[in-house]
Motif scaffolding. Structure first.
Motif, short mmCIF file in Angstrom:
data_model
loop_
_atom_site.label_atom_id
_atom_site.label_comp_id
_atom_site.label_asym_id
_atom_site.label_seq_id
_atom_site.Cartn_x
_atom_site.Cartn_y
_atom_site.Cartn_z
N VAL A 69 7.75 -7.17 -25.09
CA VAL A 69 7.28 -7.39 -26.46
C VAL A 69 5.76 -7.27 -26.52
N GLU A 70 5.08 -7.84 -25.54
CA GLU A 70 3.62 -7.77 -25.52
C GLU A 70 3.15 -6.33 -25.41
N TRP A 71 3.82 -5.54 -24.58
CA TRP A 71 3.45 -4.13 -24.46
C TRP A 71 3.64 -3.40 -25.79
N VAL A 72 4.76 -3.66 -26.46
CA VAL A 72 5.00 -3.02 -27.75
C VAL A 72 3.91 -3.37 -28.75
N MET A 73 3.58 -4.64 -28.86
CA MET A 73 2.63 -5.07 -29.88
C MET A 73 1.21 -4.61 -29.57
N GLU A 74 0.87 -4.57 -28.28
CA GLU A 74 -0.50 -4.22 -27.92
C GLU A 74 -0.72 -2.72 -27.81
N GLN A 75 0.34 -1.99 -27.43
CA GLN A 75 0.13 -0.56 -27.15
C GLN A 75 1.02 0.36 -28.00
N ALA A 76 2.32 0.19 -27.92
CA ALA A 76 3.21 1.13 -28.61
C ALA A 76 3.02 1.10 -30.11
N SER A 77 2.77 -0.08 -30.66
CA SER A 77 2.64 -0.21 -32.12
C SER A 77 1.40 0.50 -32.66
N GLN A 78 0.48 0.86 -31.78
CA GLN A 78 -0.74 1.54 -32.21
C GLN A 78 -0.58 3.05 -32.28
N MET A 79 0.55 3.57 -31.81
CA MET A 79 0.73 5.01 -31.79
C MET A 79 0.94 5.56 -33.21
N ASN A 80 0.54 6.78 -33.41
CA ASN A 80 0.70 7.44 -34.69
C ASN A 80 2.19 7.62 -34.99
N GLY A 81 2.62 7.20 -36.18
CA GLY A 81 4.02 7.36 -36.56
C GLY A 81 4.93 6.23 -36.14
N PHE A 82 4.39 5.14 -35.61
CA PHE A 82 5.20 4.01 -35.16
C PHE A 82 5.94 3.39 -36.35
N ARG A 83 7.29 3.26 -36.21
CA ARG A 83 8.09 2.66 -37.28
C ARG A 83 8.87 1.44 -36.82
N GLY A 84 8.74 1.06 -35.57
CA GLY A 84 9.43 -0.13 -35.10
C GLY A 84 9.87 0.00 -33.65
N ALA A 85 10.47 -1.08 -33.13
CA ALA A 85 10.92 -1.07 -31.74
C ALA A 85 12.04 -2.09 -31.58
N TYR A 86 12.92 -1.82 -30.63
CA TYR A 86 14.01 -2.77 -30.35
C TYR A 86 14.45 -2.63 -28.89
N PHE A 87 15.13 -3.67 -28.40
CA PHE A 87 15.67 -3.64 -27.05
C PHE A 87 16.97 -2.85 -27.01
N SER A 88 17.22 -2.24 -25.87
CA SER A 88 18.45 -1.50 -25.66
C SER A 88 18.91 -1.76 -24.22
N GLY A 89 20.03 -1.16 -23.85
CA GLY A 89 20.45 -1.20 -22.45
C GLY A 89 21.12 -2.48 -22.00
N SER A 90 21.07 -2.71 -20.69
CA SER A 90 21.87 -3.76 -20.06
C SER A 90 21.42 -5.17 -20.37
N THR A 91 20.19 -5.37 -20.84
CA THR A 91 19.74 -6.74 -21.12
C THR A 91 20.18 -7.23 -22.49
N VAL A 92 20.68 -6.32 -23.33
CA VAL A 92 21.12 -6.73 -24.66
C VAL A 92 22.25 -7.75 -24.55
N GLY A 93 22.09 -8.87 -25.18
CA GLY A 93 23.12 -9.90 -25.15
C GLY A 93 22.98 -10.90 -24.03
N LEU A 94 22.10 -10.63 -23.05
CA LEU A 94 21.91 -11.59 -21.97
C LEU A 94 21.04 -12.75 -22.44
N PRO A 95 21.33 -13.98 -21.99
CA PRO A 95 20.50 -15.12 -22.36
C PRO A 95 19.14 -15.05 -21.67
N ASP A 96 18.16 -15.71 -22.25
CA ASP A 96 16.81 -15.68 -21.70
C ASP A 96 16.73 -16.26 -20.30
N ASP A 97 17.62 -17.21 -19.97
CA ASP A 97 17.54 -17.85 -18.66
C ASP A 97 18.33 -17.11 -17.58
N ALA A 98 18.92 -15.96 -17.93
CA ALA A 98 19.62 -15.16 -16.92
C ALA A 98 18.60 -14.51 -16.00
#
Length: 348
Positions: A11-40
């Motif tokens: 999230v920090e990388w997205v907010m500090e770097q990716a969100s500054q790119m030209n044409g940025f419209r948003g970001a979300y998680f994908s892949g194997s971590t989706v649905g996993l609890p934070d303490d996993a």
């Protein structure tokens, strides 16, 4: 590392770097971590997948894997237009799973949140589950009918193996499971055992060609892959969409993750990603390595492919046809899982 800490770094990388790119419209998680609890615990053989949505119809090349605050992040760019329709997202087996739960990192327009709520509401409805299964089944057949037998062996192997491996995704989708990439066969085995179709799993392994391989033989191939991987990572220059999978930072996934599977008794389930990584290495070696280095590593690749029963282009085509002939039986089982799955819902 805990999943929650890894997500926070992404999230920090997205907010500090990716969100500054030209044409940025948003970001979300994908892949194997989706649905996993934070303490996993996040496995050393896992990364955190992030999708960067861009307004550009032709997004930049995949950023791939990189380390950010001790977290291995994999970032992919996605054109905004692919997320414009709720129906298209619900039908796409690559996209729908990421919106089953709230995975949104950044949403400056509010569209991603609205999309997520709608996809989540209808995700488990039989109509949309069936369409995603059909989407995956079509990917199998279309891919297998497009193999170019004039291409180098590594390209032919990838053109056969990746579509053939989507057979596992058809089953995972019917069970409402994540269509994982590296661990697809292990995940499919769990589903088929849960629903009582153990024999079909053996058929999937036979189609891949690894049903009778021993743990010792698979580990020998992995040792050869490790040598190929390290030499390839050392010479790689030309960008491919998978380039960051063949780097020192990604080595724990390709090599250590495969060894973990073997040592856990899942050696046959490790074969898919070992062969895929071998083929990708040779794709890089073909353009970036000296002829001597290419020749030095070719026998190891040829050996594992031969162990799968492939020594010629004719074998590739025959094996592709075997998978296509298997599709009716696969679909019959998929339908039965759909009917037996208690979490499949009627339309709301």
């Amino acid at each position: 590392m805990k999943v929650g800490l890894a997500r926070a770094a992404a999230v920090e990388w997205v907010m500090e770097q990716a969100s500054q790119m030209n044409g940025f419209r948003g970001a979300y998680f994908s892949g194997s971590t989706v649905g996993l609890p934070d303490d996993a615990e996040l496995s050393v053989a896992s990364d955190v997948d992030v999708v960067i949505v861009t307004e550009h119809s032709e997004p930049p090349p995949k950023l791939g894997k990189f380390i950010y605050r001790d977290t291995l992040v994999e970032a992919t760019y996605l054109p905004w237009k692919l997320l414009a329709s709720v129906e298209e997202v619900l039908t796409s087996y690559h996209l729908a799973g990421s919106f089953r739960v709230d995975t949104i990192i950044s949403d400056p327009t509010g569209h991603l949140s609205r999309l997520q709520k709608q996809v989540s509401r209808h995700f488990a409805e039989e109509l949309w589950v069936r369409r995603r299964c059909e989407n995956a089944r079509q990917k199998v057949e279309i891919g297998l009918r497009a193999i170019d037998i004039s291409a180098p062996l590594h390209d032919q192997v990838m053109s056969w193996m990746f579509p053939g491996g989507v057979t596992t995704h058809v089953l995972l989708l019917a069970a409402l499971r994540n269509p994982t990439v590296r661990l697809r066969y292990l995940a499919a085995r769990e589903v088929l055992m849960e629903y009582g179709y153990d024999s079909l799993y053996e058929d999937l392994l036979k189609l891949l060609g690894c049903a009778n391989l021993t743990p010792e033989r698979v580990e020998q191939h992995l040792d050869e892959l490790a040598r190929t991987f390290d030499d390839t990572a050392g010479v790689a220059k030309t960008p491919f969409f998978f380039s960051t999978d063949i780097t020192a930072k990604a080595r724990p996934i390709a090599i250590d993750g495969s060894r973990e599977l073997i040592r856990a008794g899942n050696h046959r389930e490790a074969v898919f990603w070992i062969v895929a990584t071998f083929a990708r290495c040779h794709k890089i070696l073909e353009v970036d390595a000296t002829p001597e280095l290419q020749r030095a590593h070719y026998p190891a690749f040829a050996a594992i492919v031969a162990d799968l029963g492939i020594t010629s282009s004719a074998d590739i085509i025959r094996r592709a046809e075997d998978v296509i002939k298997f599709l009716p039986r696969l679909w019959e089982t998929t339908e039965e899982i759909l009917l037996a799955n208690p979490n499949i819902e009627a339309a709301k």
